[in-house]
Motif scaffolding. Structure first.
Motif, short mmCIF file in Angstrom:
data_model
loop_
_atom_site.label_atom_id
_atom_site.label_comp_id
_atom_site.label_asym_id
_atom_site.label_seq_id
_atom_site.Cartn_x
_atom_site.Cartn_y
_atom_site.Cartn_z
N ILE A 58 -18.01 0.97 2.48
CA ILE A 58 -18.14 1.60 1.16
C ILE A 58 -17.68 0.64 0.07
N ALA A 59 -16.58 -0.05 0.31
CA ALA A 59 -16.07 -1.01 -0.68
C ALA A 59 -17.08 -2.12 -0.92
N GLY A 60 -17.73 -2.56 0.13
CA GLY A 60 -18.75 -3.59 -0.03
C GLY A 60 -19.92 -3.14 -0.89
N LEU A 61 -20.28 -1.88 -0.77
CA LEU A 61 -21.40 -1.35 -1.54
C LEU A 61 -21.04 -1.06 -3.00
N TYR A 62 -19.80 -0.63 -3.24
CA TYR A 62 -19.42 -0.13 -4.57
C TYR A 62 -18.33 -0.93 -5.27
N ARG A 63 -17.99 -2.09 -4.76
CA ARG A 63 -16.89 -2.88 -5.33
C ARG A 63 -17.03 -3.05 -6.85
N ALA A 64 -18.24 -3.30 -7.32
CA ALA A 64 -18.47 -3.51 -8.75
C ALA A 64 -18.81 -2.21 -9.48
N ALA B 206 -17.45 3.92 -10.19
CA ALA B 206 -18.01 5.18 -10.68
C ALA B 206 -19.16 5.65 -9.79
N GLY B 207 -19.78 4.74 -9.07
CA GLY B 207 -20.83 5.11 -8.12
C GLY B 207 -20.30 5.96 -6.99
N ILE B 208 -19.07 5.70 -6.57
CA ILE B 208 -18.44 6.52 -5.53
C ILE B 208 -18.23 7.93 -6.08
N VAL B 209 -17.79 8.02 -7.32
CA VAL B 209 -17.57 9.33 -7.95
C VAL B 209 -18.90 10.09 -8.03
N ARG B 210 -19.95 9.42 -8.49
CA ARG B 210 -21.26 10.07 -8.59
C ARG B 210 -21.72 10.57 -7.22
N TRP B 211 -21.54 9.73 -6.19
CA TRP B 211 -21.94 10.11 -4.84
C TRP B 211 -21.13 11.31 -4.35
N LEU C 51 -11.25 11.99 -8.47
CA LEU C 51 -12.26 11.25 -7.70
C LEU C 51 -12.24 9.77 -8.04
N ALA C 52 -11.98 9.44 -9.31
CA ALA C 52 -11.88 8.03 -9.72
C ALA C 52 -10.69 7.36 -9.03
N ASP C 53 -9.58 8.08 -8.90
CA ASP C 53 -8.42 7.54 -8.19
C ASP C 53 -8.75 7.31 -6.72
N ILE C 54 -9.44 8.27 -6.10
CA ILE C 54 -9.86 8.12 -4.70
C ILE C 54 -10.80 6.92 -4.56
N ALA C 55 -11.73 6.79 -5.49
CA ALA C 55 -12.68 5.66 -5.44
C ALA C 55 -11.94 4.33 -5.51
N GLN C 56 -10.94 4.25 -6.37
CA GLN C 56 -10.17 3.00 -6.48
C GLN C 56 -9.42 2.72 -5.18
N TYR C 57 -8.88 3.77 -4.56
CA TYR C 57 -8.22 3.58 -3.26
C TYR C 57 -9.22 3.08 -2.22
N ILE C 58 -10.40 3.69 -2.18
CA ILE C 58 -11.43 3.28 -1.21
C ILE C 58 -11.76 1.79 -1.39
N ILE C 59 -11.93 1.37 -2.62
CA ILE C 59 -12.29 -0.03 -2.87
C ILE C 59 -11.15 -0.97 -2.46
N GLU C 60 -9.93 -0.65 -2.84
CA GLU C 60 -8.81 -1.54 -2.51
C GLU C 60 -8.50 -1.55 -1.02
N ALA C 61 -8.42 -0.37 -0.40
CA ALA C 61 -8.12 -0.31 1.03
C ALA C 61 -9.29 -0.83 1.84
N THR D 296 -11.52 -3.10 0.91
CA THR D 296 -11.57 -4.55 0.75
C THR D 296 -10.55 -5.21 1.69
N ALA D 297 -9.34 -4.65 1.74
CA ALA D 297 -8.31 -5.19 2.63
C ALA D 297 -8.71 -5.05 4.09
N ALA D 298 -9.28 -3.90 4.45
CA ALA D 298 -9.70 -3.67 5.84
C ALA D 298 -10.82 -4.63 6.22
N GLY D 299 -11.72 -4.89 5.28
CA GLY D 299 -12.82 -5.81 5.55
C GLY D 299 -12.34 -7.24 5.79
N LYS D 300 -11.27 -7.63 5.11
CA LYS D 300 -10.70 -8.97 5.29
C LYS D 300 -10.02 -9.11 6.66
#
Length: 118
Positions: A60-66, A69-74, A99-109, A111-115
């Protein structure tokens, strides 16, 4: 105090089972707020780096990193992307700021998991 071998083994087992991807992530204040809500609303279907019902956070982070708000819309109006899994329910009743807070968590966590890899 003398340690019992069984207690020592149990402590080592507990330490080994902790998720390093979650433990090592230094979260922004917004993502830290989103982490608790994610645990309640999303964690049953989404894991950091492995597929449960839904895709892992790393994907999900790879798809929505930039586009967080796309996570929120989804989340508000989800569609069906995969025929082999049930559709995601709508989170229309959750405040957009949460939902924006959750989206930010998804992106940060994610991204870290992907690394760290699976």
């Amino acid at each position: 105090m003398k340690w019992s071998p069984i207690l020592a083994a149990l402590l080592l087992l507990v330490a080994a089972c902790k998720r390093p991807a979650e433990e090592a992530v230094a979260l922004s204040p917004q993502a830290a707020k989103g982490k608790a809500m994610f645990s309640t609303l999303c964690a049953a279907c989404h894991a950091p780096s492995s597929k449960l019902v839904g895709p892992p956070l790393s994907e999900i982070a790879g798809l929505y990193r930039a586009d967080p708000a796309g996570i929120v819309r989804w989340a508000v109006t989800p569609g069906r992307k995969r025929a082999d899994v049930p559709p995601m329910p709508s989170f229309r009743g959750v405040r957009e700021s949460d939902l924006a807070d959750i989206a930010q968590y998804i992106i940060e966590a994610g991204t870290a998991a992907g690394k760290q890899g699976p």
